[in-house]
Design a protein around this motif. Structure first.
Motif: not given
Length: 153
Positions: A67-86
């Motif tokens: 996520v961090a690398e995509l954010h830096q690479l694209t300079a745009g929004p990064v959308i992360v659809p992921m269930t994390v219950l813990n």
């Protein structure tokens, strides 16, 4: 901007992610499930194999890096659809992402139990393997109370 979309299977995370991806110019979708698949495949038969890919510290580390690398690479929004219950895992993922200097948004989708169960029962993860698909559905049905607790926490 980073938008983490959390919630149960069938609540609409992927649908919302696709809609945001269309609406937010220059955005990309990062799917941590792909990292989980890679880890599961790599660890098959190993004595340190985990039943849930989220239990691997490497999954959490690699997800943050992706996520961090995509954010830096694209300079745009990064959308992360992921269930994390813990909650411990969520902190391990969200805290470093929130410190990147980008706006970090954690959205939690809610779904009532009846429609959620109906969506789970209709899902077919492995069209070529009915037994494996049912195992996934059974796991999701067992986790439904966890989804409900996480949504109200």
């Amino acid at each position: 901007m980073i938008v983490w979309i959390n919630g149960p299977f069938g609540a609409g995370k992927s649908t919302l992610a696709a809609g945001l991806n269309t609406a937010l110019l220059g955005s990309v979708i990062a799917d941590p499930e792909d990292i989980g698949t890679l880890l599961r495949q790599s660890m098959v038969g190993h004595h340190r194999q985990q039943p849930d890919h989220q239990d691997y510290p490497a999954w959490r580390h690699l997800t943050v890096r992706l996520v961090a690398e995509l954010h830096q690479l694209t300079a745009g929004p990064v959308i992360v659809p992921m269930t994390v219950l813990n909650p411990t895992y969520a902190r391990e993922l969200h805290a470093p992402l929130a410190q990147l200097g980008a706006d970090f948004h954690h959205l939690v989708l809610h779904a009532d139990r009846a429609p959620l169960t109906a969506r789970i029962n209709r899902s077919v993860e492995y069209p070529e393997d009915a037994e494996r698909s049912e195992a996934v559905r059974a796991h999701r049905r067992r986790r439904t109370p966890d989804y409900q607790r996480a949504a109200t926490a």
